[in-house]
Design a protein around this motif. Structure first.
Motif, PDB file in Angstrom:
ATOM      1  N   UNK A  34       0.831  -1.202   0.000  1.00 23.72           N
ATOM      2  CA  UNK A  34       0.000   0.000   0.000  1.00 23.72           C
ATOM      3  C   UNK A  34       0.867   1.253   0.000  1.00 23.72           C
ATOM      4  N   UNK A  35       0.457   2.219  -0.812  1.00 22.92           N
ATOM      5  CA  UNK A  35       1.207   3.457  -0.954  1.00 22.92           C
ATOM      6  C   UNK A  35       2.300   3.405  -1.985  1.00 22.92           C
ATOM      7  N   UNK A  36       2.533   2.267  -2.600  1.00 26.53           N
ATOM      8  CA  UNK A  36       3.603   2.132  -3.585  1.00 26.53           C
ATOM      9  C   UNK A  36       3.167   2.718  -4.929  1.00 26.53           C
ATOM     10  N   UNK A  37       4.094   3.401  -5.576  1.00 24.13           N
ATOM     11  CA  UNK A  37       3.837   3.937  -6.906  1.00 24.13           C
ATOM     12  C   UNK A  37       4.005   2.830  -7.939  1.00 24.13           C
ATOM     13  N   UNK A  38       3.078   2.737  -8.848  1.00 26.57           N
ATOM     14  CA  UNK A  38       3.116   1.721  -9.902  1.00 26.57           C
ATOM     15  C   UNK A  38       2.911   2.400 -11.242  1.00 26.57           C
ATOM     16  N   UNK A  39       3.392   1.717 -12.265  1.00 21.45           N
ATOM     17  CA  UNK A  39       3.200   2.180 -13.627  1.00 21.45           C
ATOM     18  C   UNK A  39       2.256   1.238 -14.348  1.00 21.45           C
ATOM     19  N   UNK A  40       1.710   1.720 -15.437  1.00 19.19           N
ATOM     20  CA  UNK A  40       0.755   0.927 -16.187  1.00 19.19           C
ATOM     21  C   UNK A  40       1.393  -0.384 -16.633  1.00 19.19           C
ATOM     22  N   UNK A  41       0.709  -1.492 -16.330  1.00 18.50           N
ATOM     23  CA  UNK A  41       1.206  -2.807 -16.703  1.00 18.50           C
ATOM     24  C   UNK A  41       1.993  -3.506 -15.619  1.00 18.50           C
ATOM     25  N   UNK A  42       2.329  -2.825 -14.527  1.00 20.53           N
ATOM     26  CA  UNK A  42       3.040  -3.480 -13.436  1.00 20.53           C
ATOM     27  C   UNK A  42       2.134  -4.514 -12.769  1.00 20.53           C
ATOM     28  N   UNK A  43       2.737  -5.644 -12.383  1.00 20.42           N
ATOM     29  CA  UNK A  43       1.973  -6.712 -11.741  1.00 20.42           C
ATOM     30  C   UNK A  43       1.666  -6.339 -10.304  1.00 20.42           C
ATOM     31  N   UNK A  63      -0.085   5.257 -11.205  1.00 19.64           N
ATOM     32  CA  UNK A  63      -0.751   5.738 -10.000  1.00 19.64           C
ATOM     33  C   UNK A  63      -0.116   5.181  -8.748  1.00 19.64           C
ATOM     34  N   UNK A  64      -0.909   5.137  -7.672  1.00 16.66           N
ATOM     35  CA  UNK A  64      -0.456   4.654  -6.377  1.00 16.66           C
ATOM     36  C   UNK A  64      -1.445   3.620  -5.848  1.00 16.66           C
ATOM     37  N   UNK A  65      -0.897   2.600  -5.202  1.00 16.37           N
ATOM     38  CA  UNK A  65      -1.739   1.602  -4.564  1.00 16.37           C
ATOM     39  C   UNK A  65      -2.282   2.199  -3.271  1.00 16.37           C
ATOM     40  N   UNK A  66      -3.583   2.405  -3.192  1.00 13.79           N
ATOM     41  CA  UNK A  66      -4.187   3.056  -2.038  1.00 13.79           C
ATOM     42  C   UNK A  66      -4.514   2.044  -0.947  1.00 13.79           C
ATOM     43  N   UNK A  67      -5.193   0.965  -1.324  1.00 16.25           N
ATOM     44  CA  UNK A  67      -5.639   0.017  -0.317  1.00 16.25           C
ATOM     45  C   UNK A  67      -5.780  -1.366  -0.932  1.00 16.25           C
ATOM     46  N   UNK A  68      -5.368  -2.368  -0.135  1.00 17.46           N
ATOM     47  CA  UNK A  68      -5.571  -3.760  -0.524  1.00 17.46           C
ATOM     48  C   UNK A  68      -6.905  -4.227   0.046  1.00 17.46           C
ATOM     49  N   UNK A  69      -7.821  -4.625  -0.834  1.00 14.46           N
ATOM     50  CA  UNK A  69      -9.149  -5.060  -0.410  1.00 14.46           C
ATOM     51  C   UNK A  69      -9.188  -6.537  -0.053  1.00 14.46           C
TER      52      UNK A  69
END
Length: 466
Positions: free
Chosen positions: A89-98, A298-304
Motif C-alpha cells: 500500500x502506498x507504492x507507486x506503480x506504472x501501467x502494466x506493473x503486476x 498511479x499509487x496503490x491506495x488500499x488492498x481489499x
C-alpha cells in the motif's frame, strides 16, 4: 441649586447677563460626540454605495474532472487463489506493473500443459481436414473418370447396336435369297415330277431334284435361325445400351453421395477447428489473467484482499489504485434557486481545507489564500435537492496547490454581478435572490449584430435612392 453644574460662559453679550442661558446650552462633549456620529453616519452612508460582488456560496469536496482520474478498484477477471502480492500500500506503480499473482482453482484448467495439448489437438484436426479435402478431390476425379467411362461405354454399345443391326440386315438379305432358292427348287421339283410321270425323266434325276429341294429347305431354315439369332443379339445390344446409363448413373450417385458426406465432414471439421481455435485463444488470454496488472500510472491506495491463498471470485475487487497526476476539480452543490444564475465558464473563488486563507467574499480581490476556478460542468438533474457543479482551475489565475488530494473539503463562491452594498443588504434582508446576469459575450454579439443590420439597411436605402 447646589447639585447644578456650573453654567457655561455666555458668548452672546445679550444673554451673558442671564444665568439660565448658561444651563440650557449643549455641553462640549455632546457636540464632539454628535460630530463623530455624524461623520460615522456619513461614512456608513458613503460605504453603502461601494461596490459589492454578489456570489453564490457552496461547499463540497475535491474530485477529478475525468472519470479515469478517479480512484478505481482493480478486479480479478477470473476466479482464483491469491498466490503472491507484488506491491504494498502506498507504492507507486506504472501501467502494466503486476499487482497480484493468482493461481487456478477450476479443475478444467489444472493441466499445466493445457495450451500445448490444445494446440496439438488443433494441429491434428487441421491435418484431418487436409486429408479429407484430398479424399474429396479424389472422389471428384473418380466421378470425372466414371463420366468419361460412361461416354466410352455408350459409344461402344452404340457401335455394337449398329453392327448388330447391319448383321440383321445381312441375314435378312440372305434369308430372302434362301427363300428364292427354295421357291426355285420347289418349282423345279414340281416340273421334275411332272416330267417323271410323263416318262421324260428318270427316277434318279427326280431323286436328285428332291435332294436339292431338301437342301434348299434346310438352307432356308438355317438362314431363318441365323436371322433370329441376329435379331436377338440386336435386342440384347439395345438393352445393354439402355442399362449402361443406369449402371453408370448408380455408380456416379454412390460416388456423389460419398463426396457430399466427405464435404459435410469437412464443414463439421472446420467448425470444430474454429471452436478449438476459439478455445485456444481463450486459454491464451486466460493465462494472461493470472497476473493482475495496474490499469494506469498511479499509487496503490488500499488492498481489499489480505493474505496468501485467499479465494477471489470473478469480477471481485482486489486493490484500489489512485491514478497519478489527476486533473482535479471541485465538486460543489448549489441550491436549485441559484442554478439559473450559473453558466459554464462562470468564475469561482475556492478555499481549500487545511490551506490558510483570509476571505472577503464581497471583495474577492482583497482575499488571501483563495484560488480561482471556472465552472466546467453543471448537472441537468438534482442530487438530493441540490445541483452539482464541477469547477476546474482557471488557467488565467494562480495554479492550485500541489499537495491537494482527492476527497478533501472545499468551500467556494461563484462570482456574480457587482452591486452597491446597500442593495446587497436590502436583498439579504428581504430574502431576494442575486441579480440574474446573462452572458456578456452574447449581449456584445447582439449589439454587433444590430449594428451590422443597421449598416446593411442603410446601404440598401442608399442603393435604392441612387
Amino acid at each position: 441649586m447646589p447639585f447644578a453644574e456650573k453654567p457655561l460662559a455666555a458668548t452672546d453679550p445679550t444673554t451673558s447677563r442671564f444665568r439660565s442661558f448658561g444651563y440650557v446650552q449643549t455641553p462640549r462633549t455632546g457636540r464632539v460626540l454628535a460630530r463623530v456620529l455624524a461623520v460615522l453616519g456619513g461614512l456608513v452612508l458613503l460605504a453603502g454605495f461601494l461596490p459589492w460582488t454578489q456570489n453564490i456560496r457552496s461547499t463540497g469536496t475535491l474530485t477529478t474532472l475525468r472519470p479515469q482520474d478517479r480512484p478505481q478498484t482493480v478486479p480479478s477477471t477470473i476466479a482464483g487463489r491469491i498466490d503472491r502480492w507484488r506491491v504494498r500500500e502506498g507504492q507507486a506503480v506504472r501501467k502494466g506493473d503486476t499487482l497480484v499473482t493468482i493461481t487456478e482453482i477450476k479443475e478444467k484448467y489444472f493441466d499445466p500443459e493445457l495450451l500445448a495439448r490444445t494446440r496439438e489437438q488443433l494441429e491434428a484436426k487441421i491435418a484431418s481436414l487436409q486429408e479429407n479435402r484430398a479424399k474429396g478431390e479424389a472422389l471428384s476425379e473418380q466421378q470425372n473418370a466414371l463420366r468419361a467411362g460412361l461416354q466410352v461405354s455408350l459409344d461402344k454399345a452404340r457401335n455394337k447396336v449398329s453392327q448388330t443391326r447391319l448383321k440383321v440386315n445381312s441375314d435378312e438379305a440372305e434369308l430372302r435369297a434362301a427363300n428364292n432358292d427354295f421357291d426355285i427348287a420347289r418349282q423345279q421339283l414340281a416340273r421334275q415330277e411332272e416330267l417323271y410321270r410323263q416318262g421324260l425323266k428318270s427316277l434318279t434325276e427326280l431323286e436328285q431334284r428332291r435332294l436339292k429341294f431338301q437342301e434348299s429347305t434346310a438352307k432356308r431354315q438355317a438362314v431363318e435361325n441365323k436371322l433370329g439369332a441376329s435379331r436377338q443379339e440386336l435386342t440384347n445390344a439395345q438393352l445393354e445400351l439402355s442399362s449402361l446409363a443406369a449402371e453408370y448413373q448408380d455408380k456416379l450417385a454412390k460416388s456423389e453421395s460419398e463426396r457430399r458426406s466427405t464435404t459435410g465432414y469437412q464443414f463439421d471439421t472446420e467448425g470444430q477447428i474454429a471452436k478449438m481455435r476459439n478455445e485456444l485463444a481463450n486459454l491464451s488470454i486466460r493465462a494472461g489473467y493470472y497476473q493482475i496488472t495496474a490499469p494506469q500510472d498511479g499509487y496503490v491506495v488500499r488492498a481489499l484482499k489480505e493474505g496468501i491463498g485467499e479465494m477471489v471470485k470473478e469480477g471481485e475487487a482486489i486493490v484500489t489504485v489512485m491514478p497519478n497526476a489527476p486533473a482535479l476539480a471541485a465538486e460543489l452543490y448549489v441550491q436549485p434557486m441559484d442554478i439559473p444564475l450559473l453558466r459554464v465558464g462562470r468564475q469561482v473563488r475556492l478555499q481549500f481545507d487545511g490551506w490558510p486563507a483570509l476571505v472577503f467574499s464581497g471583495w474577492p480581490g482583497t482575499s488571501f489564500g483563495t484560488f480561482g476556478g471556472i465552472v466546467s460542468v453543471i448537472d441537468n438533474i438534482d442530487s438530493q435537492g441540490q445541483y452539482r457543479i464541477l469547477v476546474t482551475p482557471d488557467p488565467a489565475q494562480e495554479p492550485w496547490p500541489k499537495p491537494l488530494r482527492v476527497g478533501s473539503g472545499v468551500y467556494g463562491w461563484a462570482l456574480l454581478d457587482d452591486v452597491p452594498i446597500w442593495y446587497e443588504l436590502w436583498r439579504q434582508v428581504n430574502g431576494f435572490p442575486p441579480n440574474f446576469v446573462g452572458n456578456p459575450n452574447a449581449s456584445a454579439k447582439d449589439g454587433k449584430a444590430k449594428k451590422a443590420d443597421k449598416a446593411a439597411k442603410a446601404d440598401s436605402e442608399e442603393e435604392e435612392a441612387k
